[in-house]
Design a protein around this motif. Sequence first.
Motif, PDB file in Angstrom:
ATOM      1  N   GLY A  23      36.659  52.227  29.402  1.00 33.91           N
ATOM      2  CA  GLY A  23      36.955  51.041  29.259  1.00 33.91           C
ATOM      3  C   GLY A  23      37.529  50.196  30.359  1.00 33.91           C
ATOM      4  N   TRP A  24      38.494  51.077  30.955  1.00 30.19           N
ATOM      5  CA  TRP A  24      39.154  50.296  32.225  1.00 30.19           C
ATOM      6  C   TRP A  24      37.971  49.787  33.275  1.00 30.19           C
ATOM      7  N   TRP A  25      36.885  50.601  33.542  1.00 28.71           N
ATOM      8  CA  TRP A  25      35.860  50.505  34.442  1.00 28.71           C
ATOM      9  C   TRP A  25      35.339  49.118  33.971  1.00 28.71           C
ATOM     10  N   VAL A  26      34.869  49.286  32.640  1.00 29.58           N
ATOM     11  CA  VAL A  26      34.140  47.822  32.135  1.00 29.58           C
ATOM     12  C   VAL A  26      35.102  46.612  32.601  1.00 29.58           C
ATOM     13  N   ALA A  27      36.342  46.745  32.084  1.00 29.32           N
ATOM     14  CA  ALA A  27      37.107  45.600  32.167  1.00 29.32           C
ATOM     15  C   ALA A  27      37.354  45.386  33.740  1.00 29.32           C
ATOM     16  N   ALA A  28      37.367  46.310  34.490  1.00 27.72           N
ATOM     17  CA  ALA A  28      37.553  45.856  36.124  1.00 27.72           C
ATOM     18  C   ALA A  28      36.400  45.351  36.622  1.00 27.72           C
ATOM     19  N   GLY A  29      35.111  45.805  35.966  1.00 32.96           N
ATOM     20  CA  GLY A  29      34.141  45.195  36.315  1.00 32.96           C
ATOM     21  C   GLY A  29      33.798  43.857  36.046  1.00 32.96           C
ATOM     22  N   ILE A  30      34.160  43.316  34.962  1.00 37.57           N
ATOM     23  CA  ILE A  30      34.269  42.070  34.362  1.00 37.57           C
ATOM     24  C   ILE A  30      35.162  41.221  35.492  1.00 37.57           C
ATOM     25  N   ALA A  31      36.299  41.837  35.594  1.00 36.45           N
ATOM     26  CA  ALA A  31      37.314  41.082  36.461  1.00 36.45           C
ATOM     27  C   ALA A  31      36.694  40.855  37.830  1.00 36.45           C
ATOM     28  N   LEU A  32      35.784  41.755  38.297  1.00 34.13           N
ATOM     29  CA  LEU A  32      35.374  41.833  39.774  1.00 34.13           C
ATOM     30  C   LEU A  32      34.391  40.694  39.897  1.00 34.13           C
ATOM     31  N   LEU A  33      33.537  40.147  38.757  1.00 35.31           N
ATOM     32  CA  LEU A  33      32.726  39.552  39.074  1.00 35.31           C
ATOM     33  C   LEU A  33      32.822  38.174  39.656  1.00 35.31           C
ATOM     34  N   PRO A  34      34.041  37.401  39.484  1.00 45.35           N
ATOM     35  CA  PRO A  34      33.813  36.215  40.309  1.00 45.35           C
ATOM     36  C   PRO A  34      34.163  36.400  41.587  1.00 45.35           C
ATOM     37  N   ALA A  35      34.865  37.531  42.080  1.00 49.79           N
ATOM     38  CA  ALA A  35      35.025  38.071  43.528  1.00 49.79           C
ATOM     39  C   ALA A  35      33.654  38.449  44.265  1.00 49.79           C
ATOM     40  N   LEU A  36      32.797  38.547  43.255  1.00 49.94           N
ATOM     41  CA  LEU A  36      31.614  38.991  43.980  1.00 49.94           C
ATOM     42  C   LEU A  36      30.676  37.477  44.159  1.00 49.94           C
ATOM     43  N   ILE A  37      31.101  36.380  43.599  1.00 53.24           N
ATOM     44  CA  ILE A  37      30.313  35.361  43.931  1.00 53.24           C
ATOM     45  C   ILE A  37      30.123  34.907  45.436  1.00 53.24           C
ATOM     46  N   PRO A  38      31.271  34.730  46.017  1.00 53.32           N
ATOM     47  CA  PRO A  38      31.167  34.299  47.410  1.00 53.32           C
ATOM     48  C   PRO A  38      30.483  35.309  48.366  1.00 53.32           C
ATOM     49  N   PRO A  39      30.823  36.586  48.399  1.00 53.50           N
ATOM     50  CA  PRO A  39      29.873  37.596  49.443  1.00 53.50           C
ATOM     51  C   PRO A  39      28.508  37.658  49.017  1.00 53.50           C
ATOM     52  N   PHE A 400      35.389  26.820  35.258  1.00 55.41           N
ATOM     53  CA  PHE A 400      34.807  27.766  36.495  1.00 55.41           C
ATOM     54  C   PHE A 400      35.969  27.584  37.683  1.00 55.41           C
ATOM     55  N   LEU A 401      36.680  26.435  37.641  1.00 52.17           N
ATOM     56  CA  LEU A 401      37.747  26.350  38.698  1.00 52.17           C
ATOM     57  C   LEU A 401      38.840  27.771  38.661  1.00 52.17           C
ATOM     58  N   VAL A 402      39.200  27.966  37.487  1.00 46.36           N
ATOM     59  CA  VAL A 402      39.826  29.009  37.272  1.00 46.36           C
ATOM     60  C   VAL A 402      39.322  30.177  37.415  1.00 46.36           C
ATOM     61  N   ILE A 403      38.110  30.381  37.091  1.00 47.27           N
ATOM     62  CA  ILE A 403      37.235  31.658  37.443  1.00 47.27           C
ATOM     63  C   ILE A 403      37.234  31.822  38.927  1.00 47.27           C
ATOM     64  N   ILE A 404      37.163  30.844  39.773  1.00 49.18           N
ATOM     65  CA  ILE A 404      36.906  30.866  41.096  1.00 49.18           C
ATOM     66  C   ILE A 404      38.389  31.392  41.689  1.00 49.18           C
ATOM     67  N   TYR A 405      39.526  30.667  41.007  1.00 51.49           N
ATOM     68  CA  TYR A 405      40.790  31.238  41.466  1.00 51.49           C
ATOM     69  C   TYR A 405      40.929  32.444  41.292  1.00 51.49           C
ATOM     70  N   VAL A 406      40.383  33.193  40.265  1.00 52.30           N
ATOM     71  CA  VAL A 406      40.364  34.783  40.190  1.00 52.30           C
ATOM     72  C   VAL A 406      39.603  35.354  41.202  1.00 52.30           C
ATOM     73  N   ALA A 407      38.749  34.774  41.669  1.00 53.59           N
ATOM     74  CA  ALA A 407      37.987  35.382  42.928  1.00 53.59           C
ATOM     75  C   ALA A 407      38.894  35.560  44.184  1.00 53.59           C
ATOM     76  N   ILE A 408      39.803  34.206  44.266  1.00 60.44           N
ATOM     77  CA  ILE A 408      40.363  33.949  45.419  1.00 60.44           C
ATOM     78  C   ILE A 408      41.735  35.010  45.448  1.00 60.44           C
ATOM     79  N   PHE A 409      42.191  34.700  44.194  1.00 63.87           N
ATOM     80  CA  PHE A 409      43.877  35.513  44.367  1.00 63.87           C
ATOM     81  C   PHE A 409      44.232  36.683  43.350  1.00 63.87           C
ATOM     82  N   LEU A 410      42.884  37.227  43.307  1.00 64.25           N
ATOM     83  CA  LEU A 410      42.995  38.510  42.243  1.00 64.25           C
ATOM     84  C   LEU A 410      44.103  39.660  43.095  1.00 64.25           C
ATOM     85  N   PRO A 411      43.759  39.843  44.350  1.00 63.33           N
ATOM     86  CA  PRO A 411      44.771  40.743  45.055  1.00 63.33           C
ATOM     87  C   PRO A 411      46.155  40.170  44.869  1.00 63.33           C
ATOM     88  N   GLN A 412      46.759  39.020  44.920  1.00 60.90           N
ATOM     89  CA  GLN A 412      48.148  38.975  44.860  1.00 60.90           C
ATOM     90  C   GLN A 412      48.698  39.626  43.666  1.00 60.90           C
TER      91      GLN A 412
END
Lengths: 525, 330
Positions: A23-39, A400-412
């Motif tokens: 379950g954690w992997w699935v959730a992490a995968g979803i959380a990861l998707l926005p961060a994949l958009i830029p690269p 979408f703006l919040v989704i992109i914030y997820v991409a940018i600020f997740l590590p914080q």
Amino acid sequence: MTAGLATAPRSRAGPNRYRGGWGWWVAAGIALLPALIPPVSLLIQVLGSGTALAVPPARLAELFANTILLTAAVTVTALAIGVATAWVTTRVDLPFRRGWMTLAALPLVVPSYVAALSLIAATGPSGVLFEVPTPYGFVGSWLILSIFTAPLAHLTIIPGLRAIDPATEEAATGLGAGRWRVFATVTVPQLRPALVSSGLLVGLYTVSDFGAVSLLRYDTFTRAIYTLYRGQLDRRPSATLSLILMALAIVILVVERRHRSRAMMHSQRPPRLRRLISPRRSGLVLSLGLLAVYAFVSLGIPIYVMTATVMRGVAFGQAIGGTLATEAFRSLALALVAALVIAIAAFPVAMVVTRRPGRLSGWVESVVWGTYSLPHITVGVAAVGFALQWARPLYQTLIFLVIIYVAIFLPQAAGSIQDSLRRASPDLENASRGLGHGPVATLLRVTLPLALPGLLAGTALVFLSVMKELPATLLLRPNGFETLAIRIWSSTAEGFLTRASAAGLVLLVASIVPLFVVMTRELSD
Amino acid sequence: MRRVIALALLGTLVLTACGPSGADTEGPLVVYSGRSEELVAPLIDRFEVESGIETEVRYAGSDELAATLLAEGEGSEADVFFAQDPASLGVVAEMMSVLPDETLSLVDQQFQDSGGRWVGTSGRVRALAYNTSTDIPLPETIDDVLDPAWSGQLGIAPTNGSFLAFVAAMILERGEDGTRQWLEALAANDPVDFEGNAPIVEATDSGEIEGGLVNHYYLLRLRAEGLGQNTENHFIPGGDVGSLVMPAGVSILSSTARPEAAQQLVDFLLAVGAQSYFATDTFEFPLIDGVAQPEDVPPLVEINAPDVDLSELADVLDLATQLVAEAGLV
């Protein structure tokens, strides 16, 4: 030890393994998707239309060297400041302790170019404070970035300090070690994960910063990338450089991971309430002095400069701008929502990285930190391209703006949550499952409370970062949705100094209350 | 923690309230404005009141909006593009519809697109802002700023749209090689880099530099803020791109769903009311007849502006950016 507790059979994978499921992997995968958009966007761009190097290699090497030098220097000093302010506000019994803790975190909300402007106004020719030979170049950039990124370390280290078992420090003191020796040999090693997270947050932020270095005229990689986005429709050079930058960040991360301590720092008993140090007069003066100097330099000077500008302008009949209240509400609402969403999204990522260390979680970390190091304009442009191509209904929406914030600020957020989770033995979670609690119950009653300090610190960090975010917001916001950060930038660029300064003051004031609320007891005591 | 969640939920409520109103069944008139909100919002508000047309504006840089429009393509929601400089307008000219003759005839030939796809709304002139206590002789031609006396004392904003348009105009005037030589000579003279025009004027006023290449109205803006007493504008008299006139302009997208409303906005911007606003509030030159010139600036006819076909600026903009980078100015 934990006598009397029915222990669940240890997972074969080792003592740090957690019996939790996929379950954690699935959730992490979803959380990861926005961060994949830029690269992914950048890669597609580069693979499709090829790379282009608009900057000659010699210059590129120079930019590289400049960036590394600045990053290393800022990381060291920002960490030093952050550790000092975190320690003093967590361990010493000061008057208005929580207030000082908040004030030491607040400078993060000042956009770096506003900070640079204040420095120039205070110290340049006809400066208000004193004139220095030149506030520009490496020294100015190093100074400004250290002072204004120290809160990244401050907020990350506070939960780290909280989690240290007082018994270890008391034992050392009992054995005769002086205050400094205890700090160096007992406290700092236990702070190591928090220090590393802080180092990454500060370092990779410095790599991506544009505002301060452009105003202070220090040529970094990111400055070159921004320049390539101006006046040029060909996106290949900027895409190429951005990918190189991301590769640099991932190299730094891989090096860090290799040296990451695998030490078990699990506390075997519940954290005991720590008694604060009651300082003698000299200690009190020193502590308050440190905090006051930092507040003066990081907040006092910008506030003074902005207030002076507003007063002069108003005396000349300039308006401070009627849209400030709306913009303040918008900024606050956006930042609070984003902070909560990102804290939630960061949780599975943190779980996966701490409880299931390995190659796959290594990839997860690389993507997340790699995107964090990208200049925000790169992320914004990639996001616009992605939305126009694949997600038209989401284009120019707040979602979408919040989704992109997820991409940018997740590590914080992820960084702080990781540190809190590392402290807590997975045995506690395994024990909970062994006693018959389901995964959700374990999550709510065991894991979340353990991670709470980190969650709160991460929420505070993201809140401040989103309040001041500019390039991605400009590109992705709905028409007419202006934030305080946009107002400050637009007014400054057009010479509406009164409006810019008024907006800056409102930004500071608006951020204090939510920040203070987040700095609750669970975070630090 | 509960307090934090409560705050976030409150935030969500506020955000949903900020969503589109949807009251106007036709949808609002969408304007992409490269001109900043501080400058044009009062004008747009006035338009909304006078015409009753609900207007939604996206504010950003002109070059960025041009890139956005190109990326959005036919499906763009935008109806009107209001830009800061002719280069940005030219970049997206193919997406724009040809304006009616009644509109184009209001403005001088040199301040509109040769194909009629955009029309100038107000004039902005390149100038040298200089500190009044300087000893450096004021330039007669644009080549005079290459004089060693200006070494380390001339402010430029090499990433700014107006500067790039100025370089593009120079390419049209003296060709690629001539422009390259000029830029290299400029770079060799140690110019001081700034992010935009306003900081250049502020630095000139404080004495940090002796002068800089800017647009004329930034000094007047600074004076309105209570500064600017030590600075003056100098309009280079040589008749070259040193005193280039760059109109801000407006165009209508051919894909617009509201062509009549869009045309009304264009008419409004070229009417006496708006043109007077430009003269008195933003210190720019009105482009229609019968409107008073702004104070504290010489009349437009007295400025020896070069004869450059502004419609061609967009074609050489990429080259201009490249030359600036190659000269090492960025």
